[in-house]
Every structure is written in structure tokens, then in C-alpha cells.
Design a protein around this motif. Sequence first.
Motif, PDB file in Angstrom:
ATOM      1  N   ARG A 136       4.875   1.945  -3.691  1.00  0.00           N
ATOM      2  CA  ARG A 136       4.113   1.823  -4.903  1.00  0.00           C
ATOM      3  C   ARG A 136       3.077   2.587  -5.060  1.00  0.00           C
ATOM      4  NH1 ARG A 136       5.119  -2.479  -8.451  1.00  0.00           N
ATOM      5  NH2 ARG A 136       6.383  -4.273  -7.484  1.00  0.00           N
ATOM      6  N   THR A 137       2.225   2.857  -3.821  1.00  0.00           N
ATOM      7  CA  THR A 137       1.155   3.710  -3.482  1.00  0.00           C
ATOM      8  C   THR A 137       1.492   4.991  -3.616  1.00  0.00           C
ATOM      9  OG1 THR A 137      -0.014   1.996  -2.250  1.00  0.00           O
ATOM     10  CG2 THR A 137      -0.801   4.339  -1.958  1.00  0.00           C
ATOM     11  N   SER A 138       2.814   5.346  -2.804  1.00  0.00           N
ATOM     12  CA  SER A 138       3.249   6.531  -2.943  1.00  0.00           C
ATOM     13  C   SER A 138       3.696   7.467  -4.308  1.00  0.00           C
ATOM     14  CB  SER A 138       4.254   6.762  -1.828  1.00  0.00           C
ATOM     15  OG  SER A 138       3.958   6.590  -0.548  1.00  0.00           O
ATOM     16  N   ALA A 139       4.062   6.173  -4.935  1.00  0.00           N
ATOM     17  CA  ALA A 139       4.785   6.662  -6.196  1.00  0.00           C
ATOM     18  C   ALA A 139       3.424   6.935  -7.275  1.00  0.00           C
ATOM     19  CB  ALA A 139       5.341   5.384  -6.942  1.00  0.00           C
ATOM     20  N   SER A 140       2.579   6.068  -7.076  1.00  0.00           N
ATOM     21  CA  SER A 140       1.301   6.459  -7.875  1.00  0.00           C
ATOM     22  C   SER A 140       0.745   7.790  -7.506  1.00  0.00           C
ATOM     23  CB  SER A 140       0.342   5.405  -7.502  1.00  0.00           C
ATOM     24  OG  SER A 140      -0.713   5.700  -8.128  1.00  0.00           O
ATOM     25  N   VAL A 141       0.731   8.020  -6.176  1.00  0.00           N
ATOM     26  CA  VAL A 141       0.173   9.527  -5.648  1.00  0.00           C
ATOM     27  C   VAL A 141       0.993  10.569  -6.282  1.00  0.00           C
ATOM     28  CG1 VAL A 141      -0.275  11.089  -3.787  1.00  0.00           C
ATOM     29  CG2 VAL A 141      -1.053   8.720  -3.888  1.00  0.00           C
ATOM     30  N   VAL A 142       2.268  10.438  -6.249  1.00  0.00           N
ATOM     31  CA  VAL A 142       3.166  11.410  -6.634  1.00  0.00           C
ATOM     32  C   VAL A 142       3.129  11.778  -8.251  1.00  0.00           C
ATOM     33  CG1 VAL A 142       5.727  12.173  -7.268  1.00  0.00           C
ATOM     34  CG2 VAL A 142       4.821  11.181  -4.902  1.00  0.00           C
ATOM     35  N   LEU A 143       2.950  10.579  -8.956  1.00  0.00           N
ATOM     36  CA  LEU A 143       2.817  10.579 -10.228  1.00  0.00           C
ATOM     37  C   LEU A 143       1.414  11.200 -10.897  1.00  0.00           C
ATOM     38  CD1 LEU A 143       4.280  10.091 -13.104  1.00  0.00           C
ATOM     39  CD2 LEU A 143       3.199   7.995 -13.130  1.00  0.00           C
ATOM     40  N   ARG A 144       0.504  10.972 -10.319  1.00  0.00           N
ATOM     41  CA  ARG A 144      -0.847  11.567 -10.685  1.00  0.00           C
ATOM     42  C   ARG A 144      -0.898  12.928 -10.144  1.00  0.00           C
ATOM     43  NH1 ARG A 144      -5.230   6.654 -10.039  1.00  0.00           N
ATOM     44  NH2 ARG A 144      -6.513   8.212 -10.884  1.00  0.00           N
ATOM     45  N   SER A 145      -0.303  13.338  -9.127  1.00  0.00           N
ATOM     46  CA  SER A 145      -0.194  14.777  -8.801  1.00  0.00           C
ATOM     47  C   SER A 145       0.399  15.510 -10.064  1.00  0.00           C
ATOM     48  CB  SER A 145       0.439  14.860  -7.606  1.00  0.00           C
ATOM     49  OG  SER A 145       0.328  16.304  -7.114  1.00  0.00           O
ATOM     50  N   VAL A 146       1.415  14.992 -10.290  1.00  0.00           N
ATOM     51  CA  VAL A 146       2.376  15.757 -11.358  1.00  0.00           C
ATOM     52  C   VAL A 146       1.303  15.615 -12.808  1.00  0.00           C
ATOM     53  CG1 VAL A 146       4.220  15.607 -13.156  1.00  0.00           C
ATOM     54  CG2 VAL A 146       4.501  14.955 -10.669  1.00  0.00           C
ATOM     55  N   LEU A 147       0.827  14.504 -13.017  1.00  0.00           N
ATOM     56  CA  LEU A 147      -0.209  14.493 -14.133  1.00  0.00           C
ATOM     57  C   LEU A 147      -1.177  15.779 -14.089  1.00  0.00           C
ATOM     58  CD1 LEU A 147      -1.706  13.178 -16.548  1.00  0.00           C
ATOM     59  CD2 LEU A 147      -3.005  11.711 -14.871  1.00  0.00           C
ATOM     60  N   GLU A 148      -1.804  15.780 -12.766  1.00  0.00           N
ATOM     61  CA  GLU A 148      -2.626  16.788 -12.717  1.00  0.00           C
ATOM     62  C   GLU A 148      -2.273  18.318 -12.810  1.00  0.00           C
ATOM     63  OE1 GLU A 148      -6.765  17.502 -10.065  1.00  0.00           O
ATOM     64  OE2 GLU A 148      -5.612  15.858  -9.786  1.00  0.00           O
TER      65      GLU A 148
ATOM     66  N   LEU B  62      -0.393   1.856 -15.645  1.00  0.00           N
ATOM     67  CA  LEU B  62       0.836   2.689 -15.303  1.00  0.00           C
ATOM     68  C   LEU B  62       0.752   3.535 -14.174  1.00  0.00           C
ATOM     69  CD1 LEU B  62       3.837   3.658 -16.145  1.00  0.00           C
ATOM     70  CD2 LEU B  62       2.671   5.200 -17.591  1.00  0.00           C
ATOM     71  N   PHE B  63      -0.246   4.612 -14.219  1.00  0.00           N
ATOM     72  CA  PHE B  63      -0.617   5.328 -13.149  1.00  0.00           C
ATOM     73  C   PHE B  63      -0.957   4.798 -11.817  1.00  0.00           C
ATOM     74  CE2 PHE B  63      -0.634   8.352 -16.752  1.00  0.00           C
ATOM     75  CZ  PHE B  63       0.250   9.503 -16.099  1.00  0.00           C
ATOM     76  N   ARG B  64      -1.366   3.526 -11.694  1.00  0.00           N
ATOM     77  CA  ARG B  64      -1.728   2.979 -10.529  1.00  0.00           C
ATOM     78  C   ARG B  64      -0.349   2.404  -9.780  1.00  0.00           C
ATOM     79  NH1 ARG B  64      -6.876   2.282  -9.183  1.00  0.00           N
ATOM     80  NH2 ARG B  64      -8.354   2.779 -10.522  1.00  0.00           N
ATOM     81  N   ASP B  65       0.701   2.006 -10.722  1.00  0.00           N
ATOM     82  CA  ASP B  65       1.622   1.399 -10.257  1.00  0.00           C
ATOM     83  C   ASP B  65       2.766   1.550 -11.045  1.00  0.00           C
ATOM     84  OD1 ASP B  65       3.891  -0.420  -9.175  1.00  0.00           O
ATOM     85  OD2 ASP B  65       2.831  -2.119 -10.186  1.00  0.00           O
ATOM     86  N   PRO B  66       3.400   3.027 -11.046  1.00  0.00           N
ATOM     87  CA  PRO B  66       4.402   3.535 -12.097  1.00  0.00           C
ATOM     88  C   PRO B  66       5.807   2.627 -11.734  1.00  0.00           C
ATOM     89  CG  PRO B  66       4.088   5.020 -10.194  1.00  0.00           C
ATOM     90  CD  PRO B  66       2.912   4.022 -10.090  1.00  0.00           C
ATOM     91  N   LEU B  67       6.093   2.180 -10.343  1.00  0.00           N
ATOM     92  CA  LEU B  67       7.261   1.478 -10.254  1.00  0.00           C
ATOM     93  C   LEU B  67       7.302  -0.029 -11.305  1.00  0.00           C
ATOM     94  CD1 LEU B  67       7.978   1.984  -6.597  1.00  0.00           C
ATOM     95  CD2 LEU B  67       8.664   3.298  -8.491  1.00  0.00           C
ATOM     96  N   GLY B  68       6.195  -0.327 -11.419  1.00  0.00           N
ATOM     97  CA  GLY B  68       6.205  -1.608 -12.081  1.00  0.00           C
ATOM     98  C   GLY B  68       6.423  -1.617 -13.666  1.00  0.00           C
ATOM     99  N   ALA B  69       6.794  -0.221 -13.955  1.00  0.00           N
ATOM    100  CA  ALA B  69       7.201  -0.034 -15.333  1.00  0.00           C
ATOM    101  C   ALA B  69       8.591  -0.622 -15.460  1.00  0.00           C
ATOM    102  CB  ALA B  69       7.085   1.360 -15.689  1.00  0.00           C
TER     103      ALA B  69
END
Length: 399
Positions: free
Chosen positions: A23-35, A387-394
Motif C-alpha cells: 500500500r505504501t509503495s503504491a501510494s509513493v508511485v501514484l504520488r510520483s506520477v501525480l507530481e 486515495l493518494f495515501r491508499d490507492p489500492l483501497g480504491a
Amino acid sequence: MPRTAASTLASPVPRAADSDRRRTSASVVLRSVLEHGPVARSTVARLTGLSPASVTEHCARLTGLGLIREEAAPRRSNGVGRPHVPVDLDTERHLVCGVHVAVPYTTVALLDLRGRVVARREVKHERTDPGWVLARAAEGLAALLAEAPGRGPLGVGVAVGGWVDRETGTVVEHELLGWREVPVRELLEARTGLPVHVDGHARALVNGERLFGRARGSRSVLHLFVGNVVDAAFATNDEVHHGPRSQAGSIAHLPVPGGTEPCACGGTGCLQVELSERTLCRRARAAGVIDGVNPMHVVAAAAAGDGVARRLLRERARTTGRAAGLLLDVLNPETVVVTEVGVMHFEECLHALREAAGMRRAAAVVPTSFPDSVLAVAGGSVVLDVLFRDPLGASPEAI
């Protein structure tokens, strides 16, 4: 056979830890794509410190959830070598719903994954009892979603002033609305069938500023919200401070030196009653500037050259600046974001605010990044932060 220490360590605990790491790694990846998006997976790996294989795995999961997508045209470095297919947020497949409950009206909105408002409307409060207000909010969201076919809602974010308990989704107390212990999450989930997240609007806007606004990259951020309700929020190291039962940020009754407005608490000169939009409009009516209760009419009069309107807005900005200066001294944040109508629309009000806060720190004080959509963004940011903290929870199936 007796269980050994090694067999104990190999039991479900590591699997739970692995789930947390995913979950943490998925969040890091998604926020990197956001930025940084559109961005190559190899760049995401370099920026995040994750292995290329891990980034590829997470990108596949996030693509499956409809949160990111590949760009149509691959890119090559210097025109040679294997093409890099950048990934970016998928802003077409999903939406989030935002609800902001103010005193005179509720704003309902749809936002994409970059926090951009796709559609919104205001629902005037004919009544303020929570059942009526939340029912009209749900109806407003349903109408907006009906106009966006094919785009699935991921959830609802609700931002409200006053004392809001984020963990339980409850408005504990909102003096101006007369709300006490209102189970907002429970009521809206029953009406929308969607997951609902609730928070105070100042905290919601801190998250919006850190994800999509001027405060991105700041190590500590203070947000000061000045409307009919006046409150604050403070974030450091990517965490917003909530305190016991999310009561942090209550500054409504800070004393204003020289304040003369009587407060419902029995005192005089409390920050909220001195800065309230109701007070601004009453003073503007007394001066013959407007004849209603809409603060934007004061802004319009100032924009048209009315000197009294400009003076009223400067004085309000100056009082806001004194409050910001006090909080600057106590918390010493890297960035201070202020949401206040005069500061949003007039450079002279921003200057008055900064001067009152202390010119030594003036560069740290900025107006909201969302002057034309601040209430819609507040609601949407509540659920986008989740969502950005836990994208897999979507989607539980993706875990």
C-alpha cells in the motif's frame, strides 16, 4: 512439532507487513506520477528508490484500477534505444465527489484525479437541519453524475467548518449551523451508496494545497480559513495534525486586541466574530456599500472602485494577518496559505495581510491556490487525500 521462533516470525505477521508495504509503495508511485507525469517508469523508480520491477508491478495494479494509463505515443531518449512509454494519471475514467457545507449554501462538485473541478453547483440552504442539507447534497451529486456518464465515482469527500471528527465522520459541533454530533458519513453513505470521508475544511485545504497547489513540496504548511467560520490547520512531514477527536485548529475564540464585536460565547472581540463574513457584510450594509449578505458583493464593489469597500477588505485582511503572525510565531511553518476573499482578489489586501503578519516572513504567506473553486476543492480534497495515501483501497480486489 513445537513452533520455533523462526516459524512464529514466518506466520501471518509478515504477510500483514507485506500488505502495508504494498500500500505504501503504491501510494509513493501514484504520488510520483501525480507530481511528474507523464513520466517513464524508469524515472519513477529513480525518484522513489523502488526497484524497476516493483514500479512496473505497481503501475500494472494502478492501471488496472483505472488510476493511471500509458500515453499513446512512446518516447525514445535522444531518438534511439528502446522506447519509454510514459504513464500519467487517468483523468477520464474516474471522478471523485466533493461536498462543502457552508452556512448559507452547500457546494457539490465532481473533480478529476488532479483535483480539477469538472462540474459543480450550489444548493442554497432553505433549512439547516442536517437531514435536509445532506439529502439535498446527495441529490445534487446524483444530478452531476448523471451528466457525466461512463465516469465512475470513487467516493465522496465532505468538508465542513467547526469541529469535525475525521475518524468517525461526525460533525461534533458547528455553532452557526446548530449541528451537534451529526453522523455525516453514515447519513451520506446511506443516500449515495458510496464510501464517504469527512474532515474540517481547513484540514481539507491543507491536503489540497500539498497535493495540487502552491504548498507542494513544503515540509510544513499552515492553512488559515476565513469565512463565516474561521479555523486553521497545520501539516508537517506529510501529516496533518488532528489532535484528540480531531479538535486541533480551533481558533474561533482567539482574542483580537481592540475587537468590539460581541460573541455568542459571552466574550467580546473573538477572532471568528471579528472576521466573519456576516460581520463584513453588516459593516458594508451600514456604510451603504451593499444591501445584502453576500461577501462577494463587497468584493465586486471594491473592484468597481468603491473606496469604503476596499477599506473594509483591507482592515479584514490586516486582522487576518495579525492572526497569521501569531500562528507563525507559535508553529513556524515553511508556508502559510490563507483563504480569505479580499486576499484572493486584491494585491493590496495581500500586502496588508503580509505587513500585519510581519514582513520578515512575508514571502511565506500566500493566498489559496484555488481562488475560483476553493469550496469545491475542499470537499474533493478530503477523498483525494485518502486515495493518494491508499490507492489500492480504491478496489479491494486489487490487494
